[in-house]
Write a protein that holds these residues in place. Structure first.
Motif, PDB file in Angstrom:
ATOM      1  N   THR A  12     105.315   1.829   6.052  1.00 12.93           N
ATOM      2  CA  THR A  12     105.641   0.513   5.958  1.00 12.93           C
ATOM      3  C   THR A  12     105.024  -1.036   6.045  1.00 12.93           C
ATOM      4  OG1 THR A  12     107.446   1.537   7.971  1.00 12.93           O
ATOM      5  CG2 THR A  12     107.579  -0.532   7.793  1.00 12.93           C
ATOM      6  N   PRO A  13     105.401  -1.874   4.913  1.00 11.79           N
ATOM      7  CA  PRO A  13     104.398  -2.387   5.482  1.00 11.79           C
ATOM      8  C   PRO A  13     104.725  -3.820   6.267  1.00 11.79           C
ATOM      9  CG  PRO A  13     106.985  -2.669   3.761  1.00 11.79           C
ATOM     10  CD  PRO A  13     106.463  -1.383   4.221  1.00 11.79           C
ATOM     11  N   THR A  14     103.893  -4.305   6.810  1.00 14.89           N
ATOM     12  CA  THR A  14     104.553  -5.119   8.302  1.00 14.89           C
ATOM     13  C   THR A  14     104.241  -6.633   7.641  1.00 14.89           C
ATOM     14  OG1 THR A  14     101.715  -6.065   7.730  1.00 14.89           O
ATOM     15  CG2 THR A  14     102.699  -3.964   9.116  1.00 14.89           C
ATOM     16  N   ILE A  15     104.878  -6.525   6.100  1.00 13.45           N
ATOM     17  CA  ILE A  15     105.202  -7.974   5.581  1.00 13.45           C
ATOM     18  C   ILE A  15     106.618  -7.884   4.761  1.00 13.45           C
ATOM     19  CG2 ILE A  15     102.634  -9.269   6.295  1.00 13.45           C
ATOM     20  CD1 ILE A  15     102.609  -9.037   3.217  1.00 13.45           C
ATOM     21  N   ASP A  16     107.057  -8.893   4.084  1.00 11.51           N
ATOM     22  CA  ASP A  16     108.296  -8.961   3.500  1.00 11.51           C
ATOM     23  C   ASP A  16     107.550  -9.392   2.531  1.00 11.51           C
ATOM     24  OD1 ASP A  16     110.569  -8.976   1.802  1.00 11.51           O
ATOM     25  OD2 ASP A  16     111.434 -10.885   3.089  1.00 11.51           O
ATOM     26  N   LEU A  17     107.701  -8.230   1.142  1.00 10.23           N
ATOM     27  CA  LEU A  17     107.233  -8.073   0.314  1.00 10.23           C
ATOM     28  C   LEU A  17     108.160  -9.089  -0.638  1.00 10.23           C
ATOM     29  CD1 LEU A  17     106.869  -4.964  -0.746  1.00 10.23           C
ATOM     30  CD2 LEU A  17     105.069  -6.204   0.311  1.00 10.23           C
ATOM     31  N   SER A  18     109.035 -10.018  -0.429  1.00  4.74           N
ATOM     32  CA  SER A  18     110.086 -10.564  -1.153  1.00  4.74           C
ATOM     33  C   SER A  18     110.026 -12.148  -0.924  1.00  4.74           C
ATOM     34  CB  SER A  18     111.852  -9.703  -1.263  1.00  4.74           C
ATOM     35  OG  SER A  18     111.936 -10.312   0.055  1.00  4.74           O
ATOM     36  N   ALA A  19     109.303 -12.284   0.195  1.00  8.53           N
ATOM     37  CA  ALA A  19     109.657 -13.032   0.255  1.00  8.53           C
ATOM     38  C   ALA A  19     108.563 -14.615  -0.292  1.00  8.53           C
ATOM     39  CB  ALA A  19     108.879 -13.562   2.534  1.00  8.53           C
ATOM     40  N   LYS A  20     109.128 -15.580   0.169  1.00  5.23           N
ATOM     41  CA  LYS A  20     108.312 -16.856  -0.691  1.00  5.23           C
ATOM     42  C   LYS A  20     106.698 -17.451  -0.235  1.00  5.23           C
ATOM     43  CE  LYS A  20     110.918 -17.151  -4.085  1.00  5.23           C
ATOM     44  NZ  LYS A  20     110.714 -16.794  -5.315  1.00  5.23           N
ATOM     45  N   GLY A  21     105.910 -17.778  -0.894  1.00  4.88           N
ATOM     46  CA  GLY A  21     104.814 -18.469   0.253  1.00  4.88           C
ATOM     47  C   GLY A  21     103.394 -17.234   0.429  1.00  4.88           C
ATOM     48  N   VAL A  22     102.902 -17.518   1.333  1.00  2.00           N
ATOM     49  CA  VAL A  22     101.484 -16.193   1.461  1.00  2.00           C
ATOM     50  C   VAL A  22     101.419 -15.812   2.915  1.00  2.00           C
ATOM     51  CG1 VAL A  22      99.351 -16.235   1.782  1.00  2.00           C
ATOM     52  CG2 VAL A  22     100.218 -18.588   0.632  1.00  2.00           C
ATOM     53  N   GLN A  23     101.385 -13.914   2.666  1.00  2.00           N
ATOM     54  CA  GLN A  23     101.646 -13.166   3.197  1.00  2.00           C
ATOM     55  C   GLN A  23     100.808 -12.169   3.668  1.00  2.00           C
ATOM     56  OE1 GLN A  23     105.600 -11.471   4.212  1.00  2.00           O
ATOM     57  NE2 GLN A  23     105.836 -12.571   2.161  1.00  2.00           N
ATOM     58  N   HIS A  24      99.884 -12.267   5.261  1.00  2.00           N
ATOM     59  CA  HIS A  24      98.689 -11.699   4.854  1.00  2.00           C
ATOM     60  C   HIS A  24      99.326 -10.048   5.847  1.00  2.00           C
ATOM     61  CE1 HIS A  24      95.692 -14.310   2.655  1.00  2.00           C
ATOM     62  NE2 HIS A  24      96.346 -14.003   3.741  1.00  2.00           N
ATOM     63  N   GLY A  25      98.975  -9.152   5.669  1.00  2.00           N
ATOM     64  CA  GLY A  25      99.709  -7.871   6.027  1.00  2.00           C
ATOM     65  C   GLY A  25      98.980  -6.704   5.649  1.00  2.00           C
ATOM     66  N   HIS A  26      99.771  -5.343   6.474  1.00  2.00           N
ATOM     67  CA  HIS A  26      99.410  -4.163   5.932  1.00  2.00           C
ATOM     68  C   HIS A  26     100.102  -3.430   5.722  1.00  2.00           C
ATOM     69  CE1 HIS A  26      96.602  -6.014   8.698  1.00  2.00           C
ATOM     70  NE2 HIS A  26      95.426  -5.141   8.887  1.00  2.00           N
ATOM     71  N   LEU A  27     100.018  -2.469   4.907  1.00  2.00           N
ATOM     72  CA  LEU A  27     100.449  -0.821   4.443  1.00  2.00           C
ATOM     73  C   LEU A  27      99.721  -0.572   5.734  1.00  2.00           C
ATOM     74  CD1 LEU A  27     100.478  -0.761   0.740  1.00  2.00           C
ATOM     75  CD2 LEU A  27     102.872  -1.869   1.942  1.00  2.00           C
ATOM     76  N   ARG A  28     101.141  -0.054   6.069  1.00  2.00           N
ATOM     77  CA  ARG A  28     101.415   0.771   7.655  1.00  2.00           C
ATOM     78  C   ARG A  28     101.073   2.403   7.296  1.00  2.00           C
ATOM     79  NH1 ARG A  28     103.310   3.432  12.223  1.00  2.00           N
ATOM     80  NH2 ARG A  28     105.195   2.595  11.863  1.00  2.00           N
ATOM     81  N   LEU A  29     100.491   3.539   7.425  1.00  2.00           N
ATOM     82  CA  LEU A  29     100.793   4.982   6.976  1.00  2.00           C
ATOM     83  C   LEU A  29     100.457   5.406   8.491  1.00  2.00           C
ATOM     84  CD1 LEU A  29     101.035   7.339   5.557  1.00  2.00           C
ATOM     85  CD2 LEU A  29      98.671   6.716   4.650  1.00  2.00           C
ATOM     86  N   PRO A  30     101.751   6.606   9.625  1.00  2.00           N
ATOM     87  CA  PRO A  30     101.320   7.459  10.090  1.00  2.00           C
ATOM     88  C   PRO A  30     100.087   7.832   9.988  1.00  2.00           C
ATOM     89  CG  PRO A  30     103.749   6.437  10.319  1.00  2.00           C
ATOM     90  CD  PRO A  30     102.329   6.160   8.812  1.00  2.00           C
ATOM     91  N   ASP A 132     102.053   8.173  -3.930  1.00  2.00           N
ATOM     92  CA  ASP A 132     103.534   7.247  -3.536  1.00  2.00           C
ATOM     93  C   ASP A 132     104.116   6.337  -3.447  1.00  2.00           C
ATOM     94  OD1 ASP A 132     106.295   9.666  -3.251  1.00  2.00           O
ATOM     95  OD2 ASP A 132     106.136   8.147  -1.291  1.00  2.00           O
ATOM     96  N   TYR A 133     103.534   5.693  -1.980  1.00  2.00           N
ATOM     97  CA  TYR A 133     104.108   4.804  -1.716  1.00  2.00           C
ATOM     98  C   TYR A 133     104.071   3.273  -3.105  1.00  2.00           C
ATOM     99  CZ  TYR A 133     105.361   0.269   0.183  1.00  2.00           C
ATOM    100  OH  TYR A 133     105.385  -1.014   0.416  1.00  2.00           O
ATOM    101  N   VAL A 134     102.231   3.730  -3.779  1.00  2.00           N
ATOM    102  CA  VAL A 134     102.434   2.368  -4.844  1.00  2.00           C
ATOM    103  C   VAL A 134     103.453   2.977  -5.929  1.00  2.00           C
ATOM    104  CG1 VAL A 134     100.808   1.823  -6.419  1.00  2.00           C
ATOM    105  CG2 VAL A 134      99.969   2.236  -4.547  1.00  2.00           C
ATOM    106  N   THR A 135     103.540   4.294  -6.122  1.00  2.00           N
ATOM    107  CA  THR A 135     104.433   4.415  -7.641  1.00  2.00           C
ATOM    108  C   THR A 135     105.511   4.413  -7.213  1.00  2.00           C
ATOM    109  OG1 THR A 135     103.346   6.411  -8.068  1.00  2.00           O
ATOM    110  CG2 THR A 135     105.335   6.293  -8.610  1.00  2.00           C
ATOM    111  N   ARG A 136     106.967   4.633  -6.050  1.00  2.00           N
ATOM    112  CA  ARG A 136     108.054   4.509  -5.850  1.00  2.00           C
ATOM    113  C   ARG A 136     108.665   3.059  -5.320  1.00  2.00           C
ATOM    114  NH1 ARG A 136     110.569   7.921  -2.416  1.00  2.00           N
ATOM    115  NH2 ARG A 136     108.949   8.344  -0.933  1.00  2.00           N
ATOM    116  N   HIS A 137     106.977   1.905  -5.031  1.00  2.00           N
ATOM    117  CA  HIS A 137     107.027   1.340  -4.175  1.00  2.00           C
ATOM    118  C   HIS A 137     106.941  -0.139  -5.079  1.00  2.00           C
ATOM    119  CE1 HIS A 137     109.761   2.538  -0.913  1.00  2.00           C
ATOM    120  NE2 HIS A 137     109.205   4.126  -1.341  1.00  2.00           N
ATOM    121  N   LEU A 138     105.671  -0.320  -5.398  1.00  2.00           N
ATOM    122  CA  LEU A 138     105.070  -0.986  -5.677  1.00  2.00           C
ATOM    123  C   LEU A 138     105.437  -1.471  -7.214  1.00  2.00           C
ATOM    124  CD1 LEU A 138     101.986  -1.496  -2.913  1.00  2.00           C
ATOM    125  CD2 LEU A 138     104.035  -2.561  -3.324  1.00  2.00           C
TER     126      LEU A 138
END
Length: 337
Positions: A12-30, A132-138
């Protein structure tokens, strides 16, 4: 019989990948473990977006002991101004975050080699879930992908950017145009020992522009190699039209890896003594290195000869080598594509 759709990614990304501006966050993997029953792997991510334009995906530490990419990308995440771009830049400075924190090529969690785990599995190991996340979502979001590599703790390379020969020659031409724009001291038409499971292959099979690098190694990053990475990332963003202006070009020497003759593997354990340094010319049949037995004095060393004319593009770094280790890589000089 219908085939079930893949499971959703647990990432789950902790930021909105589609938002404008600068965002710093994480990809959270349980990641449930002994010291944290409901714990997570937190992979740093930065997204910088403004206006309309293409998307670049920039990744470092696909292998955790390769530092040029992280050095350049953590800096870029701090300095890239959305007012200067048209499009989006997705920055993952430490893609295999567990390996990066451990300073190891593979993950300390599952011993997974991320760059041999693509396209990954949403129900697999931690490393497979990242792939898998990189392949299907990034990767589907990206128009151009730059994946930084170097030799890590066991190899040292001439600093080069590279692309691969591809069945789609139009796509291949776009990739090599991006390599030229990166403007490393060397530019390589690269041959992989085994491309199965690599991010390279996954991106290329989606029809994207893909550039990789080998920018030194030896388990560290130098001022020179980090500078090459920093300038190359900016050049690629300019080439893609995300940053304004022309790439800051510098002279480059084009290299080719035409066959398996490029690779020399040790067949003996022992102390390795190279007869040539990186960038030096060698002739077919010439001794590249000698491997001395170390269990007893008076034993003759094994000699390793070049199978082709070329220059020494990569070499084993630790003084001791084991049978099966890559001893060196040769490359041939070629004309620019």
């Amino acid at each position: 019989m219908s085939i079930a759709s893949p499971r959703p990614s647990p990432v789950t990304p902790t930021i909105d990948l589609s938002a404008k501006g600068v965002q710093h966050g994480h990809l959270r993997l349980p990641y449930s473990r002994d010291d944290s029953a409901w714990g997570s792997v937190m992979i740093p991510i930065c997204v910088v977006a403004s206006g309309e334009g293409p998307t670049a995906l920039l990744t470092g530490a696909n292998h955790g002991d390769e530092y040029e990419g992280p050095a350049a990308l953590f800096e870029l995440a701090c300095t890239l101004d959305p007012a200067t771009i048209s499009g989006r830049v997705i920055i993952l400075p430490a893609l295999n975050y567990p390996a990066f924190r451990a300073g190891t090529r593979t993950s300390p969690i599952d011993k997974g080699n991320l760059n041999r785990s693509f396209p990954g599995r949403p129900d697999g190991s931690v490393t497979e879930k990242i792939a898998d996340y990189v392949t299907r979502h990034l990767v589907p979001l990206a128009d151009i992908v730059l994946d930084f590599h170097s030799g890590g703790k066991t190899l040292d390379f001439l600093p080069y950017a590279a692309a691969h020969e591809l069945p789609d020659k139009a796509q291949e031409a776009r990739c090599f145009a991006a390599v030229a724009a990166f403007s490393a001291p060397y530019s390589m038409k690269m041959l992989e020992i085994d491309a199965v499971g690599m991010l390279d292959t996954t991106v290329e099979e989606m029809g994207k522009v893909f550039v990789t690098t080998e920018l030194g190694g030896a388990g560290t990053a130098t001022a020179r190699s980090t500078g090459i990475a920093r300038r190359g990332a900016g050049n690629l963003l300019r080439h893609a039209g995300i940053l304004a202006g022309a790439p800051e070009t510098a002279p480059t020497r084009w290299l080719d890896m035409p066959s398996d003759d490029c690779f020399t593997f040790a067949q003996d354990d022992g102390l390795i003594v190279f007869q040539h340094d990186l960038g030096e010319a060698v002739r077919a049949g010439e001794v590249i290195a000698r491997v001395h037995p170390v269990g007893k004095t008076g034993l003759a060393p094994a000699e390793y000869q070049a199978a082709m004319d070329g220059i020494l593009a990569a070499r084993h770094i630790p003084g001791l080598i084991k049978a099966g280790d890559c001893l060196c890589v040769l490359a041939a000089l070629r004309e620019a594509p």
